[in-house]
Design a protein around this motif. Sequence first.
Motif, mmCIF file in Angstrom:
data_model
loop_
_atom_site.group_PDB
_atom_site.id
_atom_site.type_symbol
_atom_site.label_atom_id
_atom_site.label_comp_id
_atom_site.label_asym_id
_atom_site.label_seq_id
_atom_site.Cartn_x
_atom_site.Cartn_y
_atom_site.Cartn_z
ATOM 1 N N ARG A 8 0.853 -1.197 0.000
ATOM 2 C CA ARG A 8 0.000 0.000 0.000
ATOM 3 C C ARG A 8 0.879 1.234 0.000
ATOM 4 O O ARG A 8 2.067 1.165 0.330
ATOM 5 N N LEU A 9 0.276 2.350 -0.349
ATOM 6 C CA LEU A 9 0.960 3.635 -0.298
ATOM 7 C C LEU A 9 0.507 4.414 0.924
ATOM 8 O O LEU A 9 -0.659 4.333 1.314
ATOM 9 N N ILE A 10 1.437 5.148 1.512
ATOM 10 C CA ILE A 10 1.059 6.089 2.568
ATOM 11 C C ILE A 10 1.332 7.492 2.028
ATOM 12 O O ILE A 10 2.336 7.735 1.363
ATOM 13 N N PHE A 38 10.838 7.909 5.594
ATOM 14 C CA PHE A 38 9.781 6.991 5.172
ATOM 15 C C PHE A 38 10.396 5.863 4.349
ATOM 16 O O PHE A 38 11.532 5.939 3.920
ATOM 17 N N ARG A 39 9.615 4.836 4.093
ATOM 18 C CA ARG A 39 10.096 3.688 3.330
ATOM 19 C C ARG A 39 10.053 4.008 1.830
ATOM 20 O O ARG A 39 8.985 4.244 1.262
ATOM 21 N N SER A 40 11.206 3.998 1.185
ATOM 22 C CA SER A 40 11.268 4.281 -0.243
ATOM 23 C C SER A 40 10.605 3.154 -1.025
ATOM 24 O O SER A 40 10.855 1.973 -0.775
ATOM 25 N N PRO A 41 9.780 3.516 -2.008
ATOM 26 C CA PRO A 41 9.136 2.498 -2.833
ATOM 27 C C PRO A 41 9.983 2.094 -4.042
ATOM 28 O O PRO A 41 9.545 1.286 -4.855
ATOM 29 N N GLY A 75 5.379 -4.088 -7.261
ATOM 30 C CA GLY A 75 5.614 -3.258 -8.438
ATOM 31 C C GLY A 75 4.605 -2.139 -8.560
ATOM 32 O O GLY A 75 4.941 -1.021 -8.946
ATOM 33 N N GLU A 76 3.357 -2.428 -8.213
ATOM 34 C CA GLU A 76 2.320 -1.393 -8.267
ATOM 35 C C GLU A 76 2.630 -0.241 -7.317
ATOM 36 O O GLU A 76 2.436 0.916 -7.658
ATOM 37 N N VAL A 77 3.107 -0.558 -6.134
ATOM 38 C CA VAL A 77 3.445 0.495 -5.169
ATOM 39 C C VAL A 77 4.589 1.350 -5.711
ATOM 40 O O VAL A 77 4.555 2.581 -5.638
ATOM 41 N N ASP A 122 -6.681 3.904 -5.188
ATOM 42 C CA ASP A 122 -7.085 2.728 -4.410
ATOM 43 C C ASP A 122 -5.940 2.138 -3.592
ATOM 44 O O ASP A 122 -6.183 1.421 -2.626
ATOM 45 N N LEU A 123 -4.694 2.416 -3.979
ATOM 46 C CA LEU A 123 -3.546 1.868 -3.252
ATOM 47 C C LEU A 123 -3.187 2.672 -1.998
ATOM 48 O O LEU A 123 -2.361 2.225 -1.205
ATOM 49 N N ILE A 124 -3.774 3.830 -1.847
ATOM 50 C CA ILE A 124 -3.419 4.689 -0.719
ATOM 51 C C ILE A 124 -4.111 4.188 0.544
ATOM 52 O O ILE A 124 -5.334 4.011 0.567
ATOM 53 N N GLU A 125 -3.297 3.961 1.573
ATOM 54 C CA GLU A 125 -3.810 3.518 2.867
ATOM 55 C C GLU A 125 -4.693 4.618 3.455
ATOM 56 O O GLU A 125 -4.329 5.774 3.461
#
Length: 126
Positions: A8-10, A38-41, A75-77, A122-125
């Motif tokens: 997911r994305l924050i 933050f955690r790098s995607p 990969g989507e994130v 939709d990927l955003i937490e």
Amino acid sequence: FADDTGTRLIQKEVAIDVVNNVPMEQLIVEALIKTDDFRSPLPEGTQVLKTVTKDQICYVDLSKEFLNPLESVSGEVSVYAIVNSLAERAGVSKVQFSVNGKAITNYRANLDFSQPIGRNLDLIEK
């Protein structure tokens, strides 16, 4: 940025130091890469080679390290962290990716890169 699960994305706001003659789009993607807070995607070593925005499409050329799969981030994130962040900027609605100046058609076998990519909220937490 990626959440703890990498699925997911924050959404976080970060301050970006403006650098003369460096496009804001490039600075935004670099902020996703070079984060301590933050955690790098994105895979370590990924570099932004060039960004150009034309007709609301941001063309992002990344180094070959972008193609290195991250075991802990989907990969989507990775893709939508860039797309969603750039789409927050006025004048950008989609992103077209390339690697080392060459078009890529698929990313991690499941994402179609043949056309510019729009936001995915939709990927955003929540």
